[in-house]
Write an enzyme that holds these catalytic residues in place. Structure first.
Site, mmCIF file in Angstrom:
data_model
loop_
_atom_site.group_PDB
_atom_site.id
_atom_site.type_symbol
_atom_site.label_atom_id
_atom_site.label_comp_id
_atom_site.label_asym_id
_atom_site.label_seq_id
_atom_site.Cartn_x
_atom_site.Cartn_y
_atom_site.Cartn_z
ATOM 1 N N SER A 61 0.855 -1.166 -0.174
ATOM 2 C CA SER A 61 0.074 0.119 0.009
ATOM 3 C C SER A 61 0.894 1.257 0.128
ATOM 4 C CB SER A 61 -1.067 0.038 1.237
ATOM 5 O OG SER A 61 -1.748 -1.149 1.074
ATOM 6 N N HIS A 122 8.031 -4.597 5.051
ATOM 7 C CA HIS A 122 8.766 -3.966 5.920
ATOM 8 C C HIS A 122 10.164 -3.640 6.181
ATOM 9 C CE1 HIS A 122 4.795 -2.480 7.493
ATOM 10 N NE2 HIS A 122 4.215 -3.740 7.114
#
Length: 505
Positions: A61, A122
């Protein structure tokens, strides 16, 4: 053309090659199905080099919204850091040199904190290995890893292998794993400070289940049906049952997540503020983050500072005197604001923001509709007024419920999105708005792995683009970076040279 435009982002809504494993294909979504019949559609790529990530890397995202707003391919930290690791230039970064020199001269411990997986959303295990190598080039002998297990961007029980591989990598070095905890606690982003406290108490106070064998602890967690994301704090102890290492004043802490949003809360508790209610107190640390988690942090050093992206869609619309709305629920609010604006927090002139809180549930399968209805109900009156020129709207459900790996819940999530998309698009058509329906990446279209286990991760599948407009009959395939130029063409606003992608009309 001089149209008013809504960009409706169905987060995590990809196109599946196998309908059997797709929540979308198994859901009752008559409205979105009708859009395919009645309006032109095509597909977008959201993965790898199409969005500035390494080849084959699934989109996410943060990256997706950055490309959407920028109107160009934005080369991501992941690609940059991968190159630094591959070319062994990580150890030459001045911020790391300074941190390692400080540790050596002052006989301080170095703690690496972060998500130990190769999900690439991440963090990446190759970056941790690169940092470990760099620490060993400096001859540091007090180096500890505080491992956060993933189970969300990768399979739910892959953590044992990542921990095993890490142990294997450090076996001939003084580096040791000091603690393990699931990302649910260490990487919250929804101000659930009671979760963060468990991670804080683990790394600072050594509070957790004591263990001398990191891999066994993860496997024991699986036996209790607790998968990687939710692994409860494990503290690795020595032969005297004392923690191998906790973070104390003056230590070096290096948070190696490159994505910024889920590293913030633990960083704040360790280095920025006291949280008296949770009994978390900031420590005076030599604190380093791989990328810039927040401009406002005091005394945090950053290895890779982002160049802010200028001439994003928001900025171009501001200069053209247009009014815009950014609207999402908590989970995706940073994406429609900060990331869509190229790393800028402050609203543009003429930009208003509508936020609805995500439901306070442990996991979103418990409330798969999330806050979609509240978003639709907030936006429709604005469309009826007809004053706003551009809307960026995100429905989070397909992604956030897709991450739970629970098919029934993801089906309900898709059905809620269908109902809310209908509310918004009915109002859009009634008020002469063109709606571009897209996704930022795939997720809920692949809920089951080939071996039958739940899939909780994003995908590299293409995503739809549907052009809901009364006149226009064509739309082409493209990448996320092509969306801003498409919107500018619809609105009759000149595309700046900095936007190097092109309109799909």
């Amino acid at each position: 053309m001089n149209k008013k435009v809504i960009l409706m982002i169905l987060d995590g809504w990809g196109k599946s090659p196998d309908p059997k494993v797709s929540a979308i294909d198994n859901a009752n979504v008559p409205f979105i199905n009708s859009l395919y019949k009645n309006y032109p559609s095509a597909q977008l790529r959201t993965d790898g080099l199409n969005v500035g990530l390494p080849e084959g890397q699934m989109g996410n995202s943060e990256v997706g919204h950055m490309n959407l707003g920028a109107g160009r391919i934005v080369y991501q930290d992941l690609a940059k850091i991968n190159l630094a690791v591959a070319h062994k230039t990580l150890a030459k970064e001045q911020v790391l040199i300074d941190a390692f020199t400080y540790a050596k001269e002052n006989n301080k411990k170095v703690h690496f904190l972060g998500l130990v997986s190769d999900g690439g959303v991440h963090s990446h295990t190759s970056h941790l290995r690169g940092l470990i190598d760099a620490s060993q080039e400096y001859g540091l002998d007090q180096v500890y890893v505080h491992a956060f297990t993933d189970g969300r961007d990768v399979d739910p029980k892959s953590g044992a292998k990542y921990i095993h591989d890490l142990q294997d990598y450090i076996k001939d070095t003084p580096v040791k794993i000091a603690s393990i905890v699931g990302r649910y606690y260490a990487m919250d982003r929804d101000k659930r400070w009671e979760r963060v406290k468990l991670a804080y108490d683990l790394v600072v106070n050594g509070v957790g289940t004591p263990s001398t064998n990191p891999v066994s602890s993860v496997l024991e967690s699986y036996e209790k049906d607790v998968t990687d994301e939710f692994i409860e704090p494990v503290v690795i102890v020595d032969e005297n049952a004392k923690p191998l290492a906790t973070i104390v004043e003056g230590d070096v802490v290096i948070f190696f997540n490159f994505r910024t949003d889920r590293g913030r809360e633990l960083t704040e508790a360790l280095s920025q503020h006291d949280f008296h209610e949770q009994n978390m107190h900031k420590l005076n640390l030599y604190y380093v983050t791989l990328t810039n988690y927040d401009e406002t942090y005091q005394n945090v050093k950053v290895v890779y500072n982002k160049d802010n992206i200028t001439e994003t869609l928001g900025e171009v619309l501001e200069k053209a005197g247009k009014k815009q709305i950014r609207i999402a629920e908590t989970e995706k609010y940073p994406h429609v604001t900060f990331f869509f604006s190229g790393g800028r927090e402050i609203p543009f002139e003429g930009e208003s923001r509508i936020l609805r809180n995500s439901p306070k549930v442990a996991t979103y399968d418990l409330q798969p509709e999330m806050s979609a209805y509240e978003l639709a109900d907030a936006l429709v009156p604005e469309l009826n007024k007809g004053e706003v020129d551009f809307v960026c709207l995100n429905f989070a459900n397909g992604d956030m419920v897709g991450h739970t790996g629970i098919m029934e819940a993801a089906i309900k999530a898709c059905e809620a999105v269908d109902a809310c998309a209908k509310k918004v698009i009915d109002a859009a058509l009634a008020n002469d708005y063109t709606t571009i329906v897209i996704a930022d990446h795939g997720n809920c279209e692949t809920m089951i792995n080939p071996d039958g286990s739940p899939n909780t991760a994003h995908t590299t599948n293409p995503v739809p683009i549907i052009l809901v407009d009364k006149q226009l009959k064509n739309i082409q395939d493209g990448v996320l970076g092509d969306i801003a130029p498409t919107i500018l063409e619809l609105m009759g606003v000149q595309q700046p040279n900095a936007m190097t992608c092109h309109s799909l009309l």
